[in-house]
Design a protein around this motif. Sequence first.
Motif, PDB file in Angstrom:
ATOM      1  N   LEU A  64      -7.540   5.532  -6.709  1.00 23.04           N
ATOM      2  CA  LEU A  64      -7.106   6.926  -6.507  1.00 23.04           C
ATOM      3  C   LEU A  64      -6.433   7.438  -7.778  1.00 23.04           C
ATOM      4  O   LEU A  64      -6.700   8.551  -8.224  1.00 23.04           O
ATOM      5  CB  LEU A  64      -6.140   7.010  -5.315  1.00 23.04           C
ATOM      6  N   ASN A 114       1.395   3.993  -3.136  1.00 21.89           N
ATOM      7  CA  ASN A 114       1.108   5.406  -2.854  1.00 21.89           C
ATOM      8  C   ASN A 114       2.345   6.282  -3.038  1.00 21.89           C
ATOM      9  O   ASN A 114       2.243   7.421  -3.483  1.00 21.89           O
ATOM     10  CB  ASN A 114       0.517   5.565  -1.453  1.00 21.89           C
ATOM     11  N   MET A 115       3.502   5.740  -2.700  1.00 25.17           N
ATOM     12  CA  MET A 115       4.727   6.503  -2.951  1.00 25.17           C
ATOM     13  C   MET A 115       4.917   6.753  -4.443  1.00 25.17           C
ATOM     14  O   MET A 115       5.279   7.848  -4.857  1.00 25.17           O
ATOM     15  CB  MET A 115       5.935   5.745  -2.418  1.00 25.17           C
ATOM     16  N   ALA A 116       4.667   5.725  -5.211  1.00 29.42           N
ATOM     17  CA  ALA A 116       4.818   5.906  -6.655  1.00 29.42           C
ATOM     18  C   ALA A 116       3.846   6.975  -7.158  1.00 29.42           C
ATOM     19  O   ALA A 116       4.197   7.813  -7.996  1.00 29.42           O
ATOM     20  CB  ALA A 116       4.598   4.586  -7.380  1.00 29.42           C
ATOM     21  N   LEU A 117       2.650   6.984  -6.599  1.00 37.56           N
ATOM     22  CA  LEU A 117       1.686   8.026  -6.992  1.00 37.56           C
ATOM     23  C   LEU A 117       2.218   9.404  -6.612  1.00 37.56           C
ATOM     24  O   LEU A 117       2.139  10.356  -7.393  1.00 37.56           O
ATOM     25  CB  LEU A 117       0.338   7.802  -6.293  1.00 37.56           C
ATOM     26  N   GLY A 118       2.772   9.510  -5.422  1.00 37.01           N
ATOM     27  CA  GLY A 118       3.327  10.784  -4.965  1.00 37.01           C
ATOM     28  C   GLY A 118       4.447  11.259  -5.867  1.00 37.01           C
ATOM     29  O   GLY A 118       4.555  12.445  -6.187  1.00 37.01           O
ATOM     30  N   ALA A 119       5.287  10.313  -6.304  1.00 33.60           N
ATOM     31  CA  ALA A 119       6.401  10.669  -7.184  1.00 33.60           C
ATOM     32  C   ALA A 119       5.875  11.301  -8.470  1.00 33.60           C
ATOM     33  O   ALA A 119       6.345  12.358  -8.899  1.00 33.60           O
ATOM     34  CB  ALA A 119       7.223   9.426  -7.496  1.00 33.60           C
ATOM     35  N   ILE A 163       0.853  -1.195   0.000  1.00 32.27           N
ATOM     36  CA  ILE A 163       0.000   0.000   0.000  1.00 32.27           C
ATOM     37  C   ILE A 163       0.887   1.243   0.000  1.00 32.27           C
ATOM     38  O   ILE A 163       0.666   2.189  -0.756  1.00 32.27           O
ATOM     39  CB  ILE A 163      -0.940  -0.016   1.228  1.00 32.27           C
ATOM     40  N   ALA A 164       1.903   1.214   0.832  1.00 26.81           N
ATOM     41  CA  ALA A 164       2.834   2.340   0.866  1.00 26.81           C
ATOM     42  C   ALA A 164       3.595   2.433  -0.450  1.00 26.81           C
ATOM     43  O   ALA A 164       3.805   3.526  -0.991  1.00 26.81           O
ATOM     44  CB  ALA A 164       3.811   2.182   2.029  1.00 26.81           C
TER      45      ALA A 164
END
Lengths: 570, 290
Positions: A289, A259-264, A255-256
């Motif tokens: 998301l 989500n990190m990849a999305l943030g990048a 999950i992290a």
Amino acid sequence: MVEFKEDVSIVLGGAAGQGIQTVEEILTRVLKLSGYNVYANKEYMSRVRGGINTTEIRVSSKKVRAFVRRIDILIPFKRGVLPWLQNRLSENTVVLGERENVEEEFMEKITFVEVPFNKMAKDVGSALYLNTIAAGIAVGLFRGDFEILKEYLRKRFGSKGEDVVSRNIEAAEKGYNLGVKLCEEKIIGIDVKKDERVKEEVLLSGTEAIALGAIAGGMNILTFYPMSPSTGVAVFSAQHAEEFEIIVEQTEDEIAAVNMALGAWFAGARGMVTTSGGGFALMSEALSLAGMAENPIVIHLAQRPGPATGLPTRTLQSDLNLVLYSGHGEFPRIVLAPGSIEEAFYLTATAFNLADKYQVPVIILTDQYFVDTYYNVPEFDLSALKLEKHIVETDENYKRYLLTEDGISPRGIPGYGKGVIVANGNEHDEWGDITEEEDLSRLMQEKRAIKKLITMRKDAMMPELIGSEDPRYLVISWGSTYHVVKEVLENLGREDIAFLHFKWLYPLPDAVKELLEDKVLIDIEQNVTAQFAELLKKEFGVSVDHKILKYDGRPFSVEEIFDALKGVLE
Amino acid sequence: MTSPMLFEPKRPGSKDIAWCPGCGNFGIRNILRRVFAELNLTPQEVVIISGIGQAAKMPHYIKVNGYHTLHGRSLPIATAVKAANPKLTVIAEGGDGDMYAEGGNHFLHAIRRNPDITILIHDNQIYGLTKGQASPTTMLGMKTPTQPWGVFEEPFNPIALAIALDASFVARTFMGYFEKSAEIIKKAIQHKGLAIVDIFHPCVSFNKVNTYEWYNKHTYWMEDHDPYNREEAFKRAIETDPLPLGIFYIREKPTFEEQVTAYKKDKTPLWQRKPKLEEIKKILGMKKGF
Ligand SMILES: Cc1ncc(C[n+]2csc(CCOP(=O)(O)OP(=O)(O)O)c2C)c(N)n1
Ligand code: SF4
């Protein structure tokens, strides 16, 4: 004498930790540098020590890139290997090894050539040299270049001191001479031609091709949580993170990672996650998301059999439906599935441009068989790669979710331009603020799920058609079964049959429909419910006539598909 | 100093604020505008990543970059945003449910990772958006529609936990004290490394126990506390009534972005970089031989 022409399949078998991989590595590298085409693939048990792992190495006059069931030469490193492989043995199989590693009941069924590996190794100084001897024999059988073998050993063991190097060379020489002798005494005959061009080619695995493709595609951050068989991509990337100046981060969970990849991506960088079905299942929340926020992302999913933990180290193509339909709500995605090492490289690089352009999740589907396979390929043309960033400099009135005809809003990123970016996983207006307004809600749904999909479909890649444009029979497959089907069709040599291979699985271009019409369709997949055939039915209303399915966790072999196709054709 | 008005959004959707009148979220919004101005930041260089909940709606009511993500997921996203572009000032916001329940695992690991971001937890000791269920910080015995028998699970102590994990900056405030809260949040943003600020604020709609008066009565400001003393900080962190406010603990240590390989030689934000094709070429060259 047992004779092998053109194409020899060597199988090494032993316990995890017994050094099969060392033999495999020496063999493939030295033979490739000697000018032979090589292919290797392994199967292994989900355990760290013991059990039985095997590796198949094909050495051939021409390019070979597919798994064969047949074993020409078998080198067992422990008892139990022959029973494990019994369905693949024949009287043509030559077993090279210690008598004690061959169970009595097989002595009749195979050609046994006793090689006292242990004794030979001890003569050199220690049982540790057994692997080098085995590799030496195999190289000797092919009259591989002994100088290259020596150089390889020097490089590999150089850090362990001159004594270790010279003993390894001694071991290799003993093995090599024995290999040559077996041929000279006409116990084994091998006739495989060398090709100078092969020496300049690159030996690469599916795993490496995906990782290098991602780097070539501009990946800045790779996040992951370890899961077989996807971890290799993270291992390779981490080992080279310094040269590539990228971030490779092992997160607390999938999950992290996602989500990190999305943030990048949100911040303008390019992120990828590498995972397997179980990990992807956890990511489906973030996939939604990505869909709603129109956040690009690239996900590599190396499939293994499920459900749940399934067969952790084996292969299947059973997560197609997962990637097609996972995530709640409606939003499009792109699903790719490379069929060859070259495709894995170029397609992964392209995946980043696609994610950037359409602002959707792009999923690259491979599987255990694919990532663990390697063979020699011509060097990649890096000049063919284009970095297509679709980031715009924002102005004060920037609207992240501007309604456009093609469904694609220009994507700004924080800190570049005068505007601010408001991205949102709630339904939103054009600025990105929450809305519950009727018309807007409808328009935004249409923008994401329909307009964008139409645009994507227009640009989608056609499948590769091999053979006649107007055949009676059309074989359909996707992803990793590419080479095995191709080899079978070459072996069949029939004019009335063609092959349609899909590496771009979704969305499919409309023109695919015509290709499927008025033919006997034969679907080949490694899953139990023919998921891709179902997709074709849903998209184009066509039904396949025959299904050739395999779902025991083992890859399709050339022989199996050959037999199955013959059955259909007759 | 820029003007707090610079951070006032003029977008049509940000007019209609979904917070209840009298809610503590307004105060935090005002603090943020003021602190950004005092720190001379521009809206373009600030990013607020929020999860889900009433608190998490902040990106819509303030003019900076924002990403309103999913319940509990703001921290991994915020971590990556900072890593992708260290020039940005990154703030993660959410409620106590968002950060400590759904996002609990990420909270633990964000502390271990230590990105240079600020986490603001709007701690109203209740779930607001879903209408008043207990949260991990709800006090023992409190009755809610879904815990009609009264909460019996031990409340989560984020301060003690963060200090136990050797977090880089740990503070608690009650937003009823506007000036002091602003000061702490400002220090948190300035702090290099992960800064955690647990902000008590009443939920006027659903929490009838922890009201303004309650917080006034049951909190006190730590005087003469040395935030560099971990043991002292921990002792303070486990006090229950009255609850201490202020900066509990500071520990200077390298940040995530400082340690990742990507920035060892080159400080250019990742998004401005080109793939290192020459390195790929080198590796392919090696793969020709051994
Ligand atoms: C995955 C998921 N589960 C549950 C919810 C429903 N939900 C929305 S907000 C919320 C809790 C909010 O409480 P808190 O984080 O304390 O924020 P507040 O509203 O009090 O500011 C929940 C459970 C959701 N949106 N997503
Ligand atoms: S529900 Fe509670 S916390 Fe949320 S806005 Fe209303 S008063 Fe504030």
